[in-house]
Design a protein around this motif. Structure first.
Motif, mmCIF file in Angstrom:
data_model
loop_
_atom_site.group_PDB
_atom_site.id
_atom_site.type_symbol
_atom_site.label_atom_id
_atom_site.label_comp_id
_atom_site.label_asym_id
_atom_site.label_seq_id
_atom_site.Cartn_x
_atom_site.Cartn_y
_atom_site.Cartn_z
ATOM 1 N N ARG A 1 13.458 3.845 2.145
ATOM 2 C CA ARG A 1 13.301 3.934 3.596
ATOM 3 C C ARG A 1 13.560 5.343 4.113
ATOM 4 O O ARG A 1 12.958 5.780 5.087
ATOM 5 N N SER A 2 14.452 6.057 3.473
ATOM 6 C CA SER A 2 14.729 7.430 3.889
ATOM 7 C C SER A 2 13.743 8.426 3.309
ATOM 8 O O SER A 2 13.641 9.564 3.790
ATOM 9 N N SER A 3 13.012 7.977 2.284
ATOM 10 C CA SER A 3 12.034 8.864 1.661
ATOM 11 C C SER A 3 10.822 8.051 1.230
ATOM 12 O O SER A 3 10.588 7.827 0.034
ATOM 13 N N PRO A 4 10.001 7.566 2.194
ATOM 14 C CA PRO A 4 8.875 6.686 1.858
ATOM 15 C C PRO A 4 7.706 7.448 1.247
ATOM 16 O O PRO A 4 7.619 8.676 1.348
ATOM 17 N N TYR A 5 6.817 6.704 0.630
ATOM 18 C CA TYR A 5 5.548 7.255 0.156
ATOM 19 C C TYR A 5 4.593 7.314 1.345
ATOM 20 O O TYR A 5 4.387 6.320 2.041
ATOM 21 N N ILE A 6 4.010 8.490 1.598
ATOM 22 C CA ILE A 6 3.067 8.654 2.706
ATOM 23 C C ILE A 6 1.693 8.907 2.117
ATOM 24 O O ILE A 6 1.486 9.849 1.342
ATOM 25 N N LEU A 7 0.756 8.049 2.471
ATOM 26 C CA LEU A 7 -0.575 8.124 1.897
ATOM 27 C C LEU A 7 -1.279 9.389 2.388
ATOM 28 O O LEU A 7 -1.387 9.620 3.598
ATOM 29 N N PRO A 8 -1.752 10.242 1.475
ATOM 30 C CA PRO A 8 -2.458 11.464 1.882
ATOM 31 C C PRO A 8 -3.642 11.156 2.803
ATOM 32 O O PRO A 8 -4.386 10.193 2.578
ATOM 33 N N ASN A 9 -3.778 11.971 3.829
ATOM 34 C CA ASN A 9 -4.855 11.870 4.825
ATOM 35 C C ASN A 9 -4.698 10.650 5.745
ATOM 36 O O ASN A 9 -5.517 10.448 6.642
ATOM 37 N N TYR A 10 -3.699 9.826 5.527
ATOM 38 C CA TYR A 10 -3.420 8.683 6.396
ATOM 39 C C TYR A 10 -1.928 8.684 6.735
ATOM 40 O O TYR A 10 -1.160 7.863 6.228
ATOM 41 N N PRO A 11 -1.508 9.611 7.590
ATOM 42 C CA PRO A 11 -0.066 9.771 7.818
ATOM 43 C C PRO A 11 0.586 8.542 8.448
ATOM 44 O O PRO A 11 1.798 8.407 8.408
ATOM 45 N N GLU A 12 -0.228 7.676 9.052
ATOM 46 C CA GLU A 12 0.368 6.472 9.632
ATOM 47 C C GLU A 12 0.703 5.433 8.574
ATOM 48 O O GLU A 12 1.349 4.429 8.865
ATOM 49 N N SER A 13 0.266 5.650 7.344
ATOM 50 C CA SER A 13 0.486 4.684 6.269
ATOM 51 C C SER A 13 1.685 5.110 5.433
ATOM 52 O O SER A 13 1.610 6.084 4.674
ATOM 53 N N MET A 14 2.773 4.374 5.586
ATOM 54 C CA MET A 14 3.996 4.662 4.828
ATOM 55 C C MET A 14 4.374 3.437 4.020
ATOM 56 O O MET A 14 4.344 2.311 4.527
ATOM 57 N N PHE A 15 4.766 3.654 2.770
ATOM 58 C CA PHE A 15 5.114 2.560 1.877
ATOM 59 C C PHE A 15 6.487 2.817 1.261
ATOM 60 O O PHE A 15 6.900 3.960 1.075
ATOM 61 N N ILE A 16 7.139 1.753 0.907
ATOM 62 C CA ILE A 16 8.272 1.809 -0.012
ATOM 63 C C ILE A 16 8.061 0.719 -1.056
ATOM 64 O O ILE A 16 7.295 -0.227 -0.834
ATOM 65 N N PHE A 17 8.728 0.829 -2.172
ATOM 66 C CA PHE A 17 8.541 -0.119 -3.260
ATOM 67 C C PHE A 17 9.900 -0.690 -3.677
ATOM 68 O O PHE A 17 10.876 0.054 -3.827
ATOM 69 N N THR A 18 9.940 -1.990 -3.851
ATOM 70 C CA THR A 18 11.169 -2.655 -4.292
ATOM 71 C C THR A 18 10.840 -3.564 -5.466
ATOM 72 O O THR A 18 9.746 -4.132 -5.532
ATOM 73 N N PRO A 19 11.768 -3.720 -6.396
ATOM 74 C CA PRO A 19 11.499 -4.603 -7.540
ATOM 75 C C PRO A 19 11.299 -6.057 -7.086
ATOM 76 O O PRO A 19 11.986 -6.539 -6.185
ATOM 77 N N GLN A 20 10.342 -6.732 -7.694
ATOM 78 C CA GLN A 20 10.207 -8.179 -7.513
ATOM 79 C C GLN A 20 11.162 -8.837 -8.491
ATOM 80 O O GLN A 20 11.048 -8.649 -9.692
ATOM 81 N N ASP A 21 12.118 -9.579 -7.984
ATOM 82 C CA ASP A 21 13.224 -10.087 -8.777
ATOM 83 C C ASP A 21 13.994 -8.894 -9.354
ATOM 84 O O ASP A 21 14.156 -7.881 -8.670
#
Length: 880
Positions: free
Chosen positions: A642-662
């Motif tokens: 959350r403090s350092s999300p993945y930002i999709l290049p050329n789509y700055p409004e698109s931010m992702f984070i990833f968490t383990p499933q289980d």
């Protein structure tokens, strides 16, 4: 006033006597018009049976005579397990908190110039008008989706299907109604199916599906159907605590729900009944436990889209002045009608066909019971109760029951019409201790303190299971009804750009965009009776040895079965549990394994926050999508937070984070003690064992690729353990479902960590008994060696002496010193085809003689005779 428990006992006796004296002449099952069934049933008895739905959080007994609950059948033993059913409805499971006395199906119609009603049970009088056929034709049928290899799997809908067929055509031996009129049948055949699931989103309700067939020669016109419910909510409901004198009921039309940032009014349409205050007392004080939950009935399918629905409640009482129910001053039905006199002296209980039909079709929606004291003498719609004191009494809770009904429609001869409803429970309906103090003077304040959230959610899920929203079942292009949720959103970001003069220019950029999503809330009107389900649990076997249980399991079905709701292969992993007894809460997790995959959470400024929208991504998928390449082994999904999300290049409004499933415990034999038995075995191309390639199958015919093993060590060899291996999925983000796991109690096996039969034969081991001597002062029960689940039994009925190293088929005999036989026990696992079962070498003796008396102190001899006539002899001592 009649006591309910005395009513039950008398009912059972009356049914018994009527069955015996009249022998149930079944000529009446061959319609009175003369167009009968193929068989003449002139002397056979109806085979009334009952079975308990118990795979979910709600336990409900259903019968094959138009009733559910245990109070309207003579024999309350489960038709499939033989075990006695203690409660009509327990919620939560095994809590001993009852939420139902009894319930019944009612149906009424106009036949020619006669008005007729048939009921599974009247509820007050000893009137029962629906019966199954003789055995074996009338016996209940069990089906289940849990194991495709078993015959019960065919045509199964849920984990626990019960199917019954019964009729209203029996007349001989059926008691007359309140007014002495004999039963006149409608000539209907009812096929009843009930379904139950253990899944987290479906564990709080039972779905009922009915097919009503006109098997007579006359058309049934202006047909109305209803569900009659008498709750009686309390802990144990025994002795002085029968629970029927303080119930409240009402009707919930809608409930405010939300989807994302959008709110909507959900039409739940449920009739509910609950204890008036939840019995908030300290546990075990005066024998009470809290009963804070609620049960309800929701209609999910009617024969026509537009139906007249009625909700009527009343208080049954032998005193006519206390027999009360809300009544409109005039009845606005098919024709105007003044207030109907029931002819019983009371305003509540409708007796006789005419009065029952009146209530089925009156189109009333009674006010909720808590508002009874608010009805004034000059009310223009509702009849004023007898006096204010009684009205206030009724408003605080009483012996209440309700009827939820609908119609009208016609059924031609030979025609079949469907109806479906759900019996739903909801947790934590009462959350405010002392809320009852608001009654009778402040019913609105009382109502505001009730919590309908869980009940409304469960009712909604019951309708979704019946008819999946967004699914075009019949392929006509209609997928149901939906909400479109659109919101304008802003996303602010500070950008730093280096210009040609190599100086930094800072821009505060605001992005404005619209986010729309479609939320399906209703299906296409074609029944599905299908829900998201966990993967089936794996087949597993226990190989015992002294102090150790080795678990072998095969996950072919778990890993290759599509979810019936999403149609995805959603397998995620396995969990292995162990317990000292079979209670769900006793199981502890031994080990788990799950695939390495991750949830992608997308930032939604409307929340604001991150939300899950997609199914999990494997690590390989994420490397290809967001790494430098598919071979980017340095890409670490968990570094994006959350403090350092993945930002999709050329789509700055698109931010992702990833968490383990289980937990991503994915390295077999390294992160987890679960390991593959054949780690180098390639995945089979064809999953049919009959088409397997050489070397792909084990000796007993299972694919080697899906074979796993775990050893559980350091176990006490003298006590039994229960083992369960479950499979779980990754959930269904589009439906808001978290991961689903097969029930831990669904497929358990019991075993002692002792020698297997192979070990006994190979090492020529002799039979032995333990504890020997058996000492009454050894506190075996307190130490957990016996009677772990028998707290309600006296100590002398929980004692156990164990026999070990037994042949799978043998006879055990215990003798006194003088040679008198004390007990004979037939031990026969061979007859069940289970010689290899880990329990096949073990047997228990409960220290009860063949005369059902407790043994006395002394020395005893025992013998074990196998099927070849070979006998082993030993001694045991009992010290009382």
């Amino acid at each position: 006033m009649l006591k309910k428990k005395s009513l039950v006992v008398t009912t059972a006796i009356l049914i018994c006597c009527v069955l015996t004296q009249n022998a149930f002449s079944r000529q009446s099952l061959n319609y009175t018009e003369g167009k009968g069934r193929d068989r003449l049933l002139s002397t056979a008895l109806p085979v009334e049976e009952i079975a308990e739905h118990n795979v979910g959080l709600i336990q409900l007994a259903v019968a094959n005579n138009g009733t559910f609950g245990i109070e309207y059948v003579a024999d309350t033993r489960d038709a499939f397990t033989g075990e006695p059913i203690a409660f009509s409805c327990q919620y939560p499971k095994d809590s001993r908190i009852q939420y139902l006395f009894g319930a019944a199906f009612w149906i009424g119609a106009v036949v020619g110039r006669d008005t007729l009603v048939s009921v599974g049970a009247d509820g007050w009088q000893w009137v029962y008008e629906m019966f199954p056929d003789e055995a074996p034709f009338g016996k209940m049928v069990y089906r289940s989706i849990t194991d495709p290899t078993k015959p019960q799997f065919k045509d199964a809908v849920s984990e626990q299907d019960y199917i019954s067929v019964y009729y209203d055509t029996l007349t001989q031996g059926v008691p007359p109604d309140f007014f002495g009129r004999p039963h006149v049948p409608l000539n209907i055949e009812v096929t009843q199916r009930s379904f139950a699931w253990s899944y987290s989103y479906a564990e709080d309700f039972i779905l009922f599906d009915y097919e009503i067939k006109n098997i007579g020669s006359k058309e049934l016109t202006n047909v109305y159907m209803g569900v009659y419910v008498d709750a009686d909510v309390c802990f144990d409901c025994q002795g002085t605590n029968q629970g029927f004198a303080d119930d409240l009921c009402g009707f919930l039309h809608t409930y405010r729900s939300s989807y994302g940032a959008c709110e909507y009014e959900d039409t739940v349409f449920i009739a509910w009944i609950a204890d008036n205050d939840g019995d908030f007392k300290e546990p075990y004080e005066s024998g009470f436990h809290p009963a804070p939950h609620v049960t309800a009935t929701r209609i999910v399918r009617t024969p026509a889209e537009e139906m007249e629905v009625s909700f009527n409640w009343w208080i049954g009482n032998g005193n006519p002045s206390l027999d009360f129910g809300p009544r409109e001053r005039s009845f606005k039905g098919v024709w105007e009608e003044e207030l109907r006199d029931y002819g019983t002296g009371g305003l509540g209980t409708p007796e006789g066909d005419g009065n029952k039909y009146y209530v089925l079709r009156n189109k009333e929606f009674d006010y909720d019971q808590v508002f009874t004291g608010s009805i004034q003498p000059n009310d223009t719609l509702w009849l004023y109760p007898a006096d204010q004191e009684q009205a206030d009494l009724f408003a605080t809770g009483y012996d209440t029951r309700y009827l939820l009904s609908f119609g009208p429609f016609n059924i031609r001869p030979g025609q079949t019409l469907p109806i479906s409803f759900s019996y739903v429970a909801g947790e934590d309906f009462h959350t405010v201790d002392g809320n009852l103090d608001n009654l009778p003077d402040n019913p609105s304040e009382y109502y505001a303190n009730l919590n309908f959230s869980d009940l409304a959610l469960n009712a909604t899920w019951s309708s979704w299971i019946y008819d999946n929203p967004g699914v075009d079942t019949d392929g006509d292009g209609d997928s149901g009804k939906s909400h479109i949720c659109c919101t304008d959103s802003t996303f602010e970001r500070v950008d730093t750009i280096v210009d040609t003069n190599l100086t930094d220019t800072i821009f505060d950029t605001v992005y404005v965009y619209t986010v729309c999503d479609t939320f399906w809330y209703e299906g296409d009107g074609v029944p599905d009776f299908r829900g998201a389900s966990p993967p089936p649990p794996p087949d597993f076997w226990i190989e015992p040895s002294v102090g150790k249980l080795s678990i072998r399991f095969n996950g072919l079905r778990s890993e290759t079965t599509r979810d019936v709701f999403s149609r995805n292969f959603d397998f995620e992993g396995y969990r292995v549990y162990i317990a000292r007894d079979e209670r769900p809460g006793s199981y502890g997790l031994v080990a788990s394994y799950d695939l390495e995959d991750y949830n992608k959470l997308v930032y939604n400024p409307n929340l604001p926050g991150y939300e899950l929208r997609d199914i999990p991504f494997t690590i390989d998928d994420l490397r290809c999508l967001y790494g430098d390449s598919c071979l980017d082994m340095e890409f670490d999904p968990e570094s994006y937070t959350r403090s350092s999300p993945y930002i999709l290049p050329n789509y700055p409004e698109s931010m992702f984070i990833f968490t383990p499933q289980d937990f991503n415990v994915s390295e077999l034999g390294v992160d987890t003690p679960i390991r593959k038995i054949y780690p180098d075995q390639p995945r089979p191309i064809v999953l049919n064992p009959d088409s397997a390639q050489p070397g792909e199958l084990t000796e007993d015919g299972y694919f080697k690729y899906y074979e796993y093993r775990i050893d559980i060590n350091d176990l006490l060899p003298t006590v039994s353990y229960y083992v369960s291996v479950t499979a779980f999925d990754y959930g269904s983000p589009e439906s808001g479902l978290t991961s689903l796991e097969s029930a831990v109690t669904l497929s358990t096996k019991q075993a002692y960590p002792l020698n297997s039969w192979d070990d006994v034969q190979r090492e020529n081991l002799e039979v032995y008994v333990y504890p020997n001597p058996y000492r009454i002062d050894a506190d075996y029960r307190e130490r957990g060696f016996e009677g772990r689940t028998m707290s309600d039994r006296p100590p002398d009925r929980t004692r156990v002496i164990n026999f070990a190293n037994l042949p799978p088929k043998c006879t055990i005999r215990i003798f006194t010193i003088d040679g008198d036989m004390v007990r004979e026990i037939e031990h026969d696992w061979k007859a069940m085809g289970m010689e290899d079962d880990p329990m096949a070498t073990h047997e228990e003796w409960d220290l009860i003689t063949r005369n059902t008396q407790m043994v006395v102190s002394g020395m005893y001899y025992w013998t074990v005779e196998d099927e070849n006539g070979d006998v082993q002899i030993g001694k045991l001592v009992v010290i009382m």
